[in-house]
Design a protein around this motif. Sequence first.
Motif, PDB file in Angstrom:
ATOM      1  N   SER A  59       0.742  -1.314   0.022  1.00 15.43           N
ATOM      2  CA  SER A  59      -0.065  -0.027  -0.193  1.00 15.43           C
ATOM      3  C   SER A  59       0.771   1.175  -0.139  1.00 15.43           C
ATOM      4  O   SER A  59       0.135   2.313  -0.003  1.00 15.43           O
ATOM      5  CB  SER A  59      -0.734  -0.018   1.195  1.00 15.43           C
ATOM      6  N   LEU A  60       2.258   1.190  -0.033  1.00  9.45           N
ATOM      7  CA  LEU A  60       3.123   2.290  -0.098  1.00  9.45           C
ATOM      8  C   LEU A  60       3.128   2.813  -1.595  1.00  9.45           C
ATOM      9  O   LEU A  60       3.647   2.029  -2.361  1.00  9.45           O
ATOM     10  CB  LEU A  60       4.444   1.793   0.498  1.00  9.45           C
ATOM     11  N   VAL A  61       2.587   3.741  -1.588  1.00  9.77           N
ATOM     12  CA  VAL A  61       2.481   4.284  -3.205  1.00  9.77           C
ATOM     13  C   VAL A  61       3.824   5.554  -3.498  1.00  9.77           C
ATOM     14  O   VAL A  61       3.329   5.737  -4.720  1.00  9.77           O
ATOM     15  CB  VAL A  61       0.975   5.041  -3.597  1.00  9.77           C
ATOM     16  N   ALA A  62       4.038   5.982  -2.535  1.00 10.46           N
ATOM     17  CA  ALA A  62       5.139   6.925  -2.678  1.00 10.46           C
ATOM     18  C   ALA A  62       6.125   7.131  -1.649  1.00 10.46           C
ATOM     19  O   ALA A  62       5.847   6.855  -0.499  1.00 10.46           O
ATOM     20  CB  ALA A  62       4.543   8.492  -2.885  1.00 10.46           C
ATOM     21  N   TYR A  63       7.461   7.292  -1.755  1.00 11.33           N
ATOM     22  CA  TYR A  63       8.495   7.017  -0.880  1.00 11.33           C
ATOM     23  C   TYR A  63       9.670   8.035  -1.131  1.00 11.33           C
ATOM     24  O   TYR A  63      10.067   7.938  -2.306  1.00 11.33           O
ATOM     25  CB  TYR A  63       8.771   5.752  -0.649  1.00 11.33           C
ATOM     26  N   TRP A  64      10.186   8.900  -0.168  1.00  9.71           N
ATOM     27  CA  TRP A  64      11.137   9.791  -0.513  1.00  9.71           C
ATOM     28  C   TRP A  64      12.205   9.321   0.883  1.00  9.71           C
ATOM     29  O   TRP A  64      11.947   9.819   1.845  1.00  9.71           O
ATOM     30  CB  TRP A  64      10.836  11.129  -0.498  1.00  9.71           C
ATOM     31  N   PRO A  65      13.088   8.571   0.595  1.00  7.06           N
ATOM     32  CA  PRO A  65      14.256   8.283   1.470  1.00  7.06           C
ATOM     33  C   PRO A  65      15.014   9.199   1.868  1.00  7.06           C
ATOM     34  O   PRO A  65      15.800   9.357   2.795  1.00  7.06           O
ATOM     35  CB  PRO A  65      14.850   7.077   1.042  1.00  7.06           C
ATOM     36  N   PHE A  66      15.346  10.029   0.543  1.00  9.51           N
ATOM     37  CA  PHE A  66      16.373  11.374   0.615  1.00  9.51           C
ATOM     38  C   PHE A  66      17.931  10.853   0.906  1.00  9.51           C
ATOM     39  O   PHE A  66      18.681  11.556   1.606  1.00  9.51           O
ATOM     40  CB  PHE A  66      15.982  12.264   1.741  1.00  9.51           C
ATOM     41  N   ASP A  67      18.068   9.731   0.396  1.00 11.67           N
ATOM     42  CA  ASP A  67      19.424   9.213   0.276  1.00 11.67           C
ATOM     43  C   ASP A  67      20.389   9.595  -0.751  1.00 11.67           C
ATOM     44  O   ASP A  67      20.464   8.864  -1.876  1.00 11.67           O
ATOM     45  CB  ASP A  67      19.382   7.699   0.628  1.00 11.67           C
ATOM     46  N   ASN A  68      20.639  10.825  -0.663  1.00 11.45           N
ATOM     47  CA  ASN A  68      21.445  11.571  -1.654  1.00 11.45           C
ATOM     48  C   ASN A  68      20.693  11.588  -3.012  1.00 11.45           C
ATOM     49  O   ASN A  68      21.354  11.594  -4.119  1.00 11.45           O
ATOM     50  CB  ASN A  68      22.820  10.588  -2.017  1.00 11.45           C
ATOM     51  N   SER A  69      19.405  11.785  -2.945  1.00 11.22           N
ATOM     52  CA  SER A  69      18.450  11.934  -3.992  1.00 11.22           C
ATOM     53  C   SER A  69      17.267  12.621  -3.503  1.00 11.22           C
ATOM     54  O   SER A  69      16.848  12.273  -2.633  1.00 11.22           O
ATOM     55  CB  SER A  69      18.116  10.602  -4.686  1.00 11.22           C
ATOM     56  N   LYS A  70      16.750  13.328  -4.576  1.00 10.69           N
ATOM     57  CA  LYS A  70      15.508  14.004  -4.267  1.00 10.69           C
ATOM     58  C   LYS A  70      14.187  13.302  -4.784  1.00 10.69           C
ATOM     59  O   LYS A  70      13.221  13.652  -5.135  1.00 10.69           O
ATOM     60  CB  LYS A  70      15.340  15.388  -4.872  1.00 10.69           C
ATOM     61  N   ASN A  71      14.577  11.936  -5.732  1.00  8.41           N
ATOM     62  CA  ASN A  71      13.781  11.550  -6.327  1.00  8.41           C
ATOM     63  C   ASN A  71      12.489  10.761  -5.487  1.00  8.41           C
ATOM     64  O   ASN A  71      12.920  10.307  -4.424  1.00  8.41           O
ATOM     65  CB  ASN A  71      14.210  10.346  -7.306  1.00  8.41           C
ATOM     66  N   GLU A  72      11.348  10.772  -5.889  1.00  5.41           N
ATOM     67  CA  GLU A  72      10.260   9.697  -5.496  1.00  5.41           C
ATOM     68  C   GLU A  72      10.673   8.487  -5.951  1.00  5.41           C
ATOM     69  O   GLU A  72      10.527   8.105  -7.153  1.00  5.41           O
ATOM     70  CB  GLU A  72       8.908  10.318  -5.718  1.00  5.41           C
ATOM     71  N   VAL A  73      10.963   7.375  -5.049  1.00  3.87           N
ATOM     72  CA  VAL A  73      11.561   6.238  -5.451  1.00  3.87           C
ATOM     73  C   VAL A  73      10.606   5.232  -6.276  1.00  3.87           C
ATOM     74  O   VAL A  73      10.908   4.372  -7.000  1.00  3.87           O
ATOM     75  CB  VAL A  73      12.320   5.504  -4.492  1.00  3.87           C
ATOM     76  N   LYS A  74       9.526   5.273  -5.817  1.00 10.38           N
ATOM     77  CA  LYS A  74       8.349   4.311  -6.452  1.00 10.38           C
ATOM     78  C   LYS A  74       8.017   4.498  -7.887  1.00 10.38           C
ATOM     79  O   LYS A  74       8.031   3.450  -8.646  1.00 10.38           O
ATOM     80  CB  LYS A  74       7.140   4.225  -5.569  1.00 10.38           C
ATOM     81  N   SER A  75       8.276   5.789  -8.316  1.00 13.74           N
ATOM     82  CA  SER A  75       7.960   6.034  -9.631  1.00 13.74           C
ATOM     83  C   SER A  75       9.237   6.822 -10.481  1.00 13.74           C
ATOM     84  O   SER A  75       9.328   7.089 -11.452  1.00 13.74           O
ATOM     85  CB  SER A  75       6.921   7.170  -9.854  1.00 13.74           C
ATOM     86  N   ASN A  76      10.386   6.767  -9.230  1.00 10.98           N
ATOM     87  CA  ASN A  76      11.869   7.249  -9.875  1.00 10.98           C
ATOM     88  C   ASN A  76      11.605   8.659 -10.513  1.00 10.98           C
ATOM     89  O   ASN A  76      11.965   8.988 -11.656  1.00 10.98           O
ATOM     90  CB  ASN A  76      12.398   6.575 -11.047  1.00 10.98           C
ATOM     91  N   THR A  77      10.743   9.515  -9.949  1.00 13.23           N
ATOM     92  CA  THR A  77      10.391  10.952 -10.373  1.00 13.23           C
ATOM     93  C   THR A  77      11.199  11.750  -9.668  1.00 13.23           C
ATOM     94  O   THR A  77      11.410  11.821  -8.444  1.00 13.23           O
ATOM     95  CB  THR A  77       8.874  11.341  -9.989  1.00 13.23           C
ATOM     96  N   ALA A  78      11.910  12.791 -10.597  1.00 11.83           N
ATOM     97  CA  ALA A  78      12.811  13.758 -10.253  1.00 11.83           C
ATOM     98  C   ALA A  78      12.191  15.026  -9.947  1.00 11.83           C
ATOM     99  O   ALA A  78      10.997  15.307 -10.713  1.00 11.83           O
ATOM    100  CB  ALA A  78      13.901  13.806 -10.695  1.00 11.83           C
ATOM    101  N   GLU A 284      12.490  10.418   5.304  1.00 13.66           N
ATOM    102  CA  GLU A 284      11.647   8.984   5.277  1.00 13.66           C
ATOM    103  C   GLU A 284      10.018   9.374   5.193  1.00 13.66           C
ATOM    104  O   GLU A 284       9.470   8.970   6.044  1.00 13.66           O
ATOM    105  CB  GLU A 284      11.844   8.186   6.560  1.00 13.66           C
ATOM    106  N   MET A 285       9.769  10.158   4.213  1.00 18.05           N
ATOM    107  CA  MET A 285       8.344  10.409   3.855  1.00 18.05           C
ATOM    108  C   MET A 285       7.655   9.429   3.122  1.00 18.05           C
ATOM    109  O   MET A 285       8.258   9.131   1.813  1.00 18.05           O
ATOM    110  CB  MET A 285       8.436  11.877   2.843  1.00 18.05           C
ATOM    111  N   ARG A 286       6.652   8.847   3.832  1.00 15.73           N
ATOM    112  CA  ARG A 286       6.273   7.729   3.139  1.00 15.73           C
ATOM    113  C   ARG A 286       4.579   8.007   3.023  1.00 15.73           C
ATOM    114  O   ARG A 286       4.102   8.501   4.092  1.00 15.73           O
ATOM    115  CB  ARG A 286       6.313   6.372   3.919  1.00 15.73           C
ATOM    116  N   ILE A 287       4.087   7.651   1.732  1.00 15.39           N
ATOM    117  CA  ILE A 287       2.712   7.838   1.685  1.00 15.39           C
ATOM    118  C   ILE A 287       1.957   6.568   1.142  1.00 15.39           C
ATOM    119  O   ILE A 287       2.424   5.773   0.274  1.00 15.39           O
ATOM    120  CB  ILE A 287       2.494   9.039   0.579  1.00 15.39           C
ATOM    121  N   TYR A 288       1.054   6.395   2.027  1.00 14.14           N
ATOM    122  CA  TYR A 288       0.089   4.743   1.819  1.00 14.14           C
ATOM    123  C   TYR A 288      -1.223   5.296   0.930  1.00 14.14           C
ATOM    124  O   TYR A 288      -1.856   6.310   1.518  1.00 14.14           O
ATOM    125  CB  TYR A 288       0.064   4.473   2.930  1.00 14.14           C
ATOM    126  N   ASN A 289      -1.863   4.666   0.537  1.00 20.47           N
ATOM    127  CA  ASN A 289      -3.037   4.433   0.020  1.00 20.47           C
ATOM    128  C   ASN A 289      -4.145   3.914   0.805  1.00 20.47           C
ATOM    129  O   ASN A 289      -5.428   3.656   0.236  1.00 20.47           O
ATOM    130  CB  ASN A 289      -3.107   4.205  -1.646  1.00 20.47           C
TER     131      ASN A 289
END
Length: 308
Positions: A59-78, A284-289
């Motif tokens: 149910s995790l639909v968006a995730y920003w771990p901010f590990d040397n990247s600003k990308n949202e990792v589920k969609s790899n969106t910068a 650690e921004m996590r968004i669930y649906n």
Amino acid sequence: MQMMNNHIKLSLITAIALSSLMISCKKDGNPNNLPAVSTADYVGKIDGFNSSDEVFPESLVAYWPFDNSKNEVKSNTAPGTSLNDSYIATGVKGQALRLSGGFLYYPTQFNAFKTDAFKSFAISTWIQISNNGSKRTMLFQLTRPGVFNGSLNFALNTQSFPASNTTDLKVQPTFITIGGGTQDNVNTLRDAPGSANYMPYITPPIGPDKWVHLALNYNASNGFFDIWINGTRAGAFPSRGTGNNNFKAYEPSEVIIGGNYNVIPGKSVSTDVSFGAMTGVIDEMRIYNIALPDAHIKALYNLGKAGK
């Protein structure tokens, strides 16, 4: 003598019968043949989890771990635009994003945030924040292009107290409804102790060296919109109603972390200057649906405290 022998025989028969009855009634310790459980299976786990990644991953639909990247990792969106951002090494897990009067702007319609896909939700994040006495802070906004208030506005009232105040943080998120109205919640004292709706004022210690876990949890089936602070439910007005009062993720939408349109050069939609670009740290921004069960929100807090 014969009578005594008969009495002895009867006593023996009775004893044997009682013994048989006790054996036949002996409780089966595993009536459903469940597999054995070893305490070793739980060594090193917190609330049953090895890491935050194990909390409702489907149910995790968006995730920003901010590990040397600003990308949202589920969609790899910068992000399309960012301002005054850097990384610190000492995040909750790995690195974290520092904003110094900055923001991240994603001019993208995320499929996960489309109207039909995003009805209930949970947002979990860790922050280091200070009050400033003048401007509100927007942690996350699901925008409506050209409109000041987004469909979802994860706002902090950092203007309520001066920077010297490190004991109070006002959290006041809002969302737009199907009917076009606005609903909110806030961590404030509600009613008196003993009242049916009593909610104490819950606030964390804050400042540049204090990690705070914040979560929003919205259940579309009953209309409850909860604020959680450091593993404790804190919002005083959770019941927001259903029907036309339900949350709606309007389309098209974009995403801003650390601000709204009016803090992005060239994107202002009004003269409202109540929000400033964020100054603080976020991780650690996590968004669930879905709306998460209480135990899982607490688990995200406990796991984060342990760096997991």
